[in-house]
Design a protein around this motif. Structure first.
Motif, PDB file in Angstrom:
ATOM      1  N   GLY C 242      -3.348 -15.303 -25.627  1.00 42.49           N
ATOM      2  CA  GLY C 242      -4.284 -14.616 -26.505  1.00 42.49           C
ATOM      3  C   GLY C 242      -5.102 -13.489 -25.911  1.00 42.49           C
ATOM      4  O   GLY C 242      -5.886 -12.853 -26.612  1.00 42.49           O
ATOM      5  N   ASN C 243      -4.918 -13.200 -24.625  1.00 41.53           N
ATOM      6  CA  ASN C 243      -5.711 -12.127 -24.023  1.00 41.53           C
ATOM      7  C   ASN C 243      -4.799 -10.962 -23.654  1.00 41.53           C
ATOM      8  O   ASN C 243      -4.027 -11.044 -22.695  1.00 41.53           O
ATOM      9  N   PRO C 244      -4.883  -9.858 -24.394  1.00 42.74           N
ATOM     10  CA  PRO C 244      -3.967  -8.739 -24.108  1.00 42.74           C
ATOM     11  C   PRO C 244      -4.450  -7.827 -22.989  1.00 42.74           C
ATOM     12  O   PRO C 244      -3.757  -6.874 -22.639  1.00 42.74           O
ATOM     13  N   ASN C 245      -5.615  -8.139 -22.394  1.00 41.18           N
ATOM     14  CA  ASN C 245      -6.226  -7.214 -21.435  1.00 41.18           C
ATOM     15  C   ASN C 245      -5.841  -7.522 -19.988  1.00 41.18           C
ATOM     16  O   ASN C 245      -6.659  -7.972 -19.206  1.00 41.18           O
ATOM     17  N   VAL C 246      -4.586  -7.285 -19.647  1.00 44.03           N
ATOM     18  CA  VAL C 246      -4.117  -7.616 -18.304  1.00 44.03           C
ATOM     19  C   VAL C 246      -3.882  -6.342 -17.504  1.00 44.03           C
ATOM     20  O   VAL C 246      -3.214  -5.417 -17.972  1.00 44.03           O
ATOM     21  N   ILE C 247      -4.451  -6.310 -16.306  1.00 46.70           N
ATOM     22  CA  ILE C 247      -4.255  -5.198 -15.374  1.00 46.70           C
ATOM     23  C   ILE C 247      -3.444  -5.751 -14.214  1.00 46.70           C
ATOM     24  O   ILE C 247      -3.836  -6.743 -13.596  1.00 46.70           O
ATOM     25  N   LEU C 248      -2.307  -5.130 -13.921  1.00 45.02           N
ATOM     26  CA  LEU C 248      -1.470  -5.595 -12.810  1.00 45.02           C
ATOM     27  C   LEU C 248      -1.937  -4.950 -11.516  1.00 45.02           C
ATOM     28  O   LEU C 248      -2.226  -3.751 -11.492  1.00 45.02           O
ATOM     29  N   CYS C 249      -1.987  -5.721 -10.452  1.00 44.90           N
ATOM     30  CA  CYS C 249      -2.462  -5.180  -9.168  1.00 44.90           C
ATOM     31  C   CYS C 249      -1.473  -5.465  -8.039  1.00 44.90           C
ATOM     32  O   CYS C 249      -1.341  -6.595  -7.589  1.00 44.90           O
ATOM     33  N   GLU C 250      -0.779  -4.404  -7.600  1.00 50.82           N
ATOM     34  CA  GLU C 250       0.134  -4.512  -6.446  1.00 50.82           C
ATOM     35  C   GLU C 250      -0.704  -4.608  -5.173  1.00 50.82           C
ATOM     36  O   GLU C 250      -1.604  -3.796  -4.963  1.00 50.82           O
ATOM     37  N   VAL C 269       5.235   0.619  -8.926  1.00 45.88           N
ATOM     38  CA  VAL C 269       4.352   1.302  -9.885  1.00 45.88           C
ATOM     39  C   VAL C 269       5.183   2.034 -10.957  1.00 45.88           C
ATOM     40  O   VAL C 269       5.056   1.725 -12.153  1.00 45.88           O
ATOM     41  N   PRO C 270       6.054   2.989 -10.589  1.00 44.64           N
ATOM     42  CA  PRO C 270       6.847   3.620 -11.660  1.00 44.64           C
ATOM     43  C   PRO C 270       7.800   2.623 -12.343  1.00 44.64           C
ATOM     44  O   PRO C 270       8.094   2.775 -13.531  1.00 44.64           O
ATOM     45  N   LEU C 271       8.252   1.637 -11.598  1.00 44.82           N
ATOM     46  CA  LEU C 271       9.150   0.644 -12.198  1.00 44.82           C
ATOM     47  C   LEU C 271       8.417  -0.130 -13.292  1.00 44.82           C
ATOM     48  O   LEU C 271       8.934  -0.311 -14.407  1.00 44.82           O
ATOM     49  N   LEU C 272       7.208  -0.574 -13.000  1.00 52.64           N
ATOM     50  CA  LEU C 272       6.427  -1.300 -13.998  1.00 52.64           C
ATOM     51  C   LEU C 272       6.115  -0.404 -15.194  1.00 52.64           C
ATOM     52  O   LEU C 272       6.094  -0.873 -16.333  1.00 52.64           O
ATOM     53  N   GLN C 273       5.862   0.870 -14.926  1.00 54.13           N
ATOM     54  CA  GLN C 273       5.501   1.752 -16.046  1.00 54.13           C
ATOM     55  C   GLN C 273       6.668   1.953 -17.013  1.00 54.13           C
ATOM     56  O   GLN C 273       6.458   2.278 -18.182  1.00 54.13           O
ATOM     57  N   GLU C 274       7.872   1.734 -16.495  1.00 55.49           N
ATOM     58  CA  GLU C 274       9.053   1.737 -17.361  1.00 55.49           C
ATOM     59  C   GLU C 274       9.131   0.437 -18.165  1.00 55.49           C
ATOM     60  O   GLU C 274       9.513   0.423 -19.316  1.00 55.49           O
ATOM     61  N   MET C 275       8.791  -0.671 -17.500  1.00 61.82           N
ATOM     62  CA  MET C 275       9.025  -1.988 -18.077  1.00 61.82           C
ATOM     63  C   MET C 275       7.899  -2.484 -18.975  1.00 61.82           C
ATOM     64  O   MET C 275       8.129  -3.264 -19.887  1.00 61.82           O
ATOM     65  N   THR C 276       6.658  -2.058 -18.664  1.00 55.98           N
ATOM     66  CA  THR C 276       5.514  -2.628 -19.385  1.00 55.98           C
ATOM     67  C   THR C 276       4.527  -1.548 -19.804  1.00 55.98           C
ATOM     68  O   THR C 276       4.479  -0.467 -19.213  1.00 55.98           O
ATOM     69  N   HIS C 277       3.716  -1.891 -20.789  1.00 60.19           N
ATOM     70  CA  HIS C 277       2.653  -1.000 -21.256  1.00 60.19           C
ATOM     71  C   HIS C 277       1.328  -1.296 -20.559  1.00 60.19           C
ATOM     72  O   HIS C 277       0.325  -0.626 -20.811  1.00 60.19           O
ATOM     73  N   LEU C 278       1.313  -2.285 -19.692  1.00 61.22           N
ATOM     74  CA  LEU C 278       0.057  -2.682 -19.034  1.00 61.22           C
ATOM     75  C   LEU C 278      -0.281  -1.719 -17.897  1.00 61.22           C
ATOM     76  O   LEU C 278       0.613  -1.192 -17.234  1.00 61.22           O
ATOM     77  N   PRO C 279      -1.566  -1.497 -17.629  1.00 59.34           N
ATOM     78  CA  PRO C 279      -1.929  -0.614 -16.511  1.00 59.34           C
ATOM     79  C   PRO C 279      -1.658  -1.268 -15.148  1.00 59.34           C
ATOM     80  O   PRO C 279      -1.671  -2.490 -15.030  1.00 59.34           O
ATOM     81  N   VAL C 280      -1.430  -0.425 -14.161  1.00 63.76           N
ATOM     82  CA  VAL C 280      -1.127  -0.879 -12.797  1.00 63.76           C
ATOM     83  C   VAL C 280      -2.099  -0.244 -11.823  1.00 63.76           C
ATOM     84  O   VAL C 280      -2.263   0.975 -11.830  1.00 63.76           O
ATOM     85  N   VAL C 281      -2.733  -1.069 -11.013  1.00 60.63           N
ATOM     86  CA  VAL C 281      -3.595  -0.541  -9.955  1.00 60.63           C
ATOM     87  C   VAL C 281      -3.065  -1.053  -8.608  1.00 60.63           C
ATOM     88  O   VAL C 281      -2.240  -1.960  -8.570  1.00 60.63           O
ATOM     89  N   VAL C 282      -3.535  -0.450  -7.533  1.00 55.81           N
ATOM     90  CA  VAL C 282      -3.018  -0.791  -6.205  1.00 55.81           C
ATOM     91  C   VAL C 282      -4.168  -1.177  -5.278  1.00 55.81           C
ATOM     92  O   VAL C 282      -5.241  -0.579  -5.324  1.00 55.81           O
ATOM     93  N   ASP C 283      -3.914  -2.169  -4.457  1.00 55.11           N
ATOM     94  CA  ASP C 283      -4.875  -2.632  -3.452  1.00 55.11           C
ATOM     95  C   ASP C 283      -4.321  -2.301  -2.062  1.00 55.11           C
ATOM     96  O   ASP C 283      -3.591  -3.093  -1.469  1.00 55.11           O
ATOM     97  N   PRO C 284      -4.653  -1.120  -1.543  1.00 55.49           N
ATOM     98  CA  PRO C 284      -4.088  -0.755  -0.234  1.00 55.49           C
ATOM     99  C   PRO C 284      -4.722  -1.532   0.923  1.00 55.49           C
ATOM    100  O   PRO C 284      -4.175  -1.534   2.029  1.00 55.49           O
ATOM    101  N   SER C 285      -5.843  -2.197   0.680  1.00 54.94           N
ATOM    102  CA  SER C 285      -6.523  -2.917   1.757  1.00 54.94           C
ATOM    103  C   SER C 285      -5.734  -4.163   2.160  1.00 54.94           C
ATOM    104  O   SER C 285      -5.385  -4.347   3.330  1.00 54.94           O
ATOM    105  N   HIS C 286      -5.454  -5.042   1.179  1.00 55.35           N
ATOM    106  CA  HIS C 286      -4.684  -6.242   1.494  1.00 55.35           C
ATOM    107  C   HIS C 286      -3.248  -5.900   1.858  1.00 55.35           C
ATOM    108  O   HIS C 286      -2.620  -6.601   2.642  1.00 55.35           O
ATOM    109  N   ALA C 287      -2.721  -4.844   1.258  1.00 59.05           N
ATOM    110  CA  ALA C 287      -1.322  -4.504   1.495  1.00 59.05           C
ATOM    111  C   ALA C 287      -1.086  -4.138   2.956  1.00 59.05           C
ATOM    112  O   ALA C 287      -0.108  -4.569   3.561  1.00 59.05           O
ATOM    113  N   THR C 288      -2.003  -3.321   3.511  1.00 61.86           N
ATOM    114  CA  THR C 288      -1.769  -2.861   4.877  1.00 61.86           C
ATOM    115  C   THR C 288      -2.476  -3.747   5.895  1.00 61.86           C
ATOM    116  O   THR C 288      -1.976  -3.944   6.989  1.00 61.86           O
TER     117      THR C 288
END
Lengths: 356, 356, 356, 356
Positions: C242-250, C269-288
């Motif tokens: 029931g909650n449509p407000n999902v932000i994906l975070c790589e 990021v571009p792959l998700l933008q093809e597959m979903t309408h949800l926004p995508v943000v990135v966390d470079p701190s945990h990633a690196t």
């Protein structure tokens, strides 16, 4: 697709077949005939040939049979050859012989130091592994090292020492060949060509050991992160070049946990035995990178159906120039071999191994 | 660092110790005492305490002993407890009991369907696995599914069916608990809490099964890509919360080759036996994802030293609602159990298993 | 398959549809209606429904439309909703608001410390990140830590400090919720629920934030080794509840090279933008895991099309209780935000971003 | 450790130094002098030399300087050479030249088909990529293919076509060399040697391109699952053999998600720029394996600091014999180049690139 050639086909008939194949593949795939243990064949990617062409091929006088296989690998496939390939080691030099792939109770044990370091180290270790019950002596004369500043092996001098060790102990020798230019030289001194993990997709080298007139068996290690299919296709390169004596060697794959050097993928053993007729051996030393894990994983390898083991053994691991951390002492090898034989015997008695 | 409390310490002495610990850790680490099988202890990250503080601790009247451990995990460490933990399953309900971690010849076999689907399916399968020689019945009432649109299990009805199957067969029951809210409910019906791979770092859930008054054993599956250390720390969460009955279950790790569902990391078995006193069992069903590989990998697991196996078994795998591809039939289970026992017996006879 | 309900359907018509669906799925899949921004729908796995049933569904008076989708994910699919989902942050408390997913030139910047450590640390950092241009304050009150002996966060006290920081700075707050029991509490103090990497398949938690009446946006981090499809299915759990407000975070995936903490998979990021309408943000701190790499990877994230960044910032990284190694100072954040805005502006001006 | 030789050292002094080094390393590491752009040096693993020996070395008349480096890589290290290496492409044939590693605003673009398939295909594509603004023509004459039955490239005929395309377009040529025996031949026709991912640890080949008298630049692709350190050590092999012109090319690493061919590890770009003075370019085509993702990831590569791009471009991707799925059309290349230049210009203007 594998096309079996009629033994009595004339050279005109063969030439005609070749021309036809070149035409249908539009010269975009290599076409060459190969000799397996029992017959002369031409293998090629099945996807290139449709049913109509297949019919046409069957009408060729040079053709005895056409076997369509859907997998990218062909000659190594269990569908092409249902019985296990048995590979004789040691036939080309004066020494003991041993067969890998035999449905017998005894796994083949290859043991010795990571690198040949000196005459004394090698001979001492060779006698010790012989006494422990090993069947083949391993030892690197040419070493592939991640850094150009590490010990690179003794080279040809190392090969000569391996031959001397064979003479003294009767053990046939497996050693790595890293360059096409060295294939002749290694063939002269060794009984089995080893292709290392880093060279599993060095296609020039695979072809070179494939077409070498010695037809020495090839111990083909799995690449650092090879899929099972890529690995079988590397074996296919060797078979397609004319050498059917390929032994697959699982040595661990790369993963994320630093606790062990690699992750030993033992499931590949029964998986390969479904997919291919080639024998499979396991190297628990490189897979784990820690000597205390080697005996247990050697045992698990045999239980998984491995037809042999290759184990780094050093007369004095503490001074080894290379991979001492994973080398065991000869006493441990004695115990591993005793256990491996007992286990293989139990499995065999209870018909837990596939006999093909 | 593990601080053992003197049994006769007064509550003032204990309170004084707690205050001291809070002060030296600057309240940045949880401080709580826990009871293991034999004693009351306080465990905390050794890095927080320097030698001077260690001296101070030793002078506290409440303290019997201080054991500094350099690893991030403490209570699960083999250095803390050198003997194998033995875990009794089935003590809390009227049924058979079995001990995991015993240095005996017989591995514990847990078998049953992936999901409880219906009364008929469960009872039929339960009787069949009992007849095959299994010791524990597995079956999912709550199923963690990748998609919200897949069958999610029968829920509480599934738990009741499991209890009925226990009554009929005498087999104790292991089933997954996915939510803290369901821990009480699952505790009522099941004998062993299973924590699934996806929940291995669901710390609220780990704490909940850790502090549950039932002290039911916990079967803790390895996460999809857990390191061995992360996994041990998940077990540490459970032990630190008060439940020492943790069974580790290797079920394959994620890798790049699509040929098998996961890569079964059998090397973790001897590695864990070095690092921890907790028992280790293997799930060859989820690890391989293909039923034809299960018997061989079950055998290899026992050879690697696993103290038990958990195997998906279905009375009719072709109609399974979940993971049918990896479920075996009861006849195959019979053979696997026979082999596992023979192999464990051989290993035990030859003293190839560590007896601690 | 997504079934859109006619708004004017009667409760009998709806009930009739439900009964039909339960019958055709044989009660093996959950059936529930959900409300997206624009309509009421029922989503279910398309594989359960054949063409004949689809026809039957279309004839139901309650049904406005039937959209068959071949993917396992449904509501999150770009095929279901072709326009980008825009998510408003900050609407439920007195503070600034910001929209993620807007096709505007400015990426949303979430910044703050890994953990709330003290009032002084949090307020000082909050004012600094506000001054640097951040839009949202991040900070952990409950911390999922690999070891039970590490600092676990200040808990509810931390939540209160976050609310105080919001009051002082106007920045809405994102903070992690780790347990279903805490969802209400976190909802009261925070503006965005964060689901951490370790909980990406904690389905009980996903459902709890999905059905929470606040409908606070959910920042859903990718799991340690989630595939893109598994991650989208985790988002689907939230939307289906029931909650449509999902932000994906790589936030990087697990790999074999110890040089960085994880491998940042920007291609998703571009792959998700093809597959979903949800926004995508990135966390470079945990990633690196290394602060010196954060500014460059922040920039690369924007160039890859990320609609926001989440960056660990600490007023004094050298004394951080958690992840100090990857935290940057406010001055660096100022530069990162300036660069991100300039870059997004350039991309937008040149129409290099997809505007949907 | 890197020992710089005094230019005026006599041959006796040099010989004396060599003897000393052989003695201290006990002949267990290769000792050879190499010429970088500016000086003659001897590099070796620092761990072999203790402080006392270091003092001794400094007293040798042949020695100008001793630089101890703790990393296993030496000559490629940023600590050895702090300024960026600039590599001129195209100097050895009559054609355009371009410099990689220049701190200018324009990244170098290498483009062309995966494989040279025919004269028409190559020339048409070459003219198109020239028109699109590419600086270097790529095309495989020898193709490393996973299966022996796939198209293996046109071989020497392909090299000749590449040379013809260079004549017609002025674009210098980069092409893969797969075997030591072919290094001379490839050197004759090409301007840049490409070492493919499968050969990154084919040390014989690395040495062969390292010591080839042409000193053609070497485009060294990262291996399927190379760590950054292993990759730098592969570059070290080439530099230690005498060729300082190495360009590193990130092309994705192997991972578990089948959605993309590999995982593009863009973080390695700033990481490498910290560790080495060698230029880094990115291949978004092999990394993603899907043409629709190439433009975005090209952009992100530039933002990450890549000094160039290598992009598979085909005049008609739908009929490509190899990797058509990831090849773009020339029109898309035009757009990518325009964007890359604009982005690099922006980054440069804002001093977002490190200028060394």
């Amino acid at each position: 697709m594998i096309i079996t050639i009629r033994p009595e086909a004339s050279s005109e008939e063969r030439a005609h077949l070749m021309t036809l194949l070149c035409r249908v593949t539009e010269s975009r795939a290599p076409i060459a005939s190969t000799r397996t243990a029992e017959r002369e064949v031409i293998a090629l990617d099945g996807a290139l040939i449709d049913t109509q062409v297949q019919q046409l091929l069957l009408q060729q006088p040079a053709v005895a049979e056409v076997l369509p296989l859907k997998t990218p690998y062909q000659l190594v496939s269990r569908s092409f050859q249902t019985t296990n390939t048995r590979i004789l080691i040691g036939a080309d030099h004066t020494c003991d012989t041993v067969t890998v792939g035999e449905a017998s109770a005894s796994p083949v044990i290859m043991a010795g130091p990571c690198a040949v370091e000196s005459r004394e180290q090698l001979l001492k270790t060779a006698h010790a592994v012989k006494a422990a019950g090993a069947n083949v002596l391993r030892g690197g004369a040419f070493k592939p090292r991640t850094s150009p500043y590490q010990f690179q092996g003794l080279g040809v001098e190392g090969l000569k020492l391996l031959a001397e060790a064979r003479e003294q102990t009767g053990l046939p020798v497996v050693t790595e060949v890293m360059e096409t230019e060295m294939v002749d030289m290694v063939a002269e001194y060794a009984d089995v060509f080893q292709i290392g993990a880093r060279n599993v997709q060095n296609y020039a080298l695979l072809r070179a050991v494939g077409k070498h007139p010695s037809k020495h068996p090839v111990l083909l290690k799995r690449g650092l992160s090879s899929t099972v299919e890529e690995w079988l296709l590397a074996a296919e390169y060797i078979m397609a070049a004319g050498n059917p004596n390929v032994i697959l060697c699982e040595r661990g794959i790369r993963s994320y946990d630093p606790k062990t050097r690699n992750v030993l993928d033992l499931t590949c053993v029964p998986l390969l035995q479904e997919m291919t007729h080639l024998p499979v051996v396991v190297d628990p030393s490189h897979a784990t990178g820690r000597r205390e894990l080697v005996p247990t994983m050697a045992r698990a390898s045999i239980a998984a159906g491995a037809q042999g083991l290759i184990i780094e053994t050093h007369c004095d691991p503490s001074v080894a120039l290379c991979d001492g951390r994973q080398s065991i002492e000869p006493e441990t090898l004695t115990r591993i071999i005793r256990e491996a034989k007992a286990l293989a015997h139990l499995l065999h008695e209870n018909e837990l191994v596939q006999v093909a």
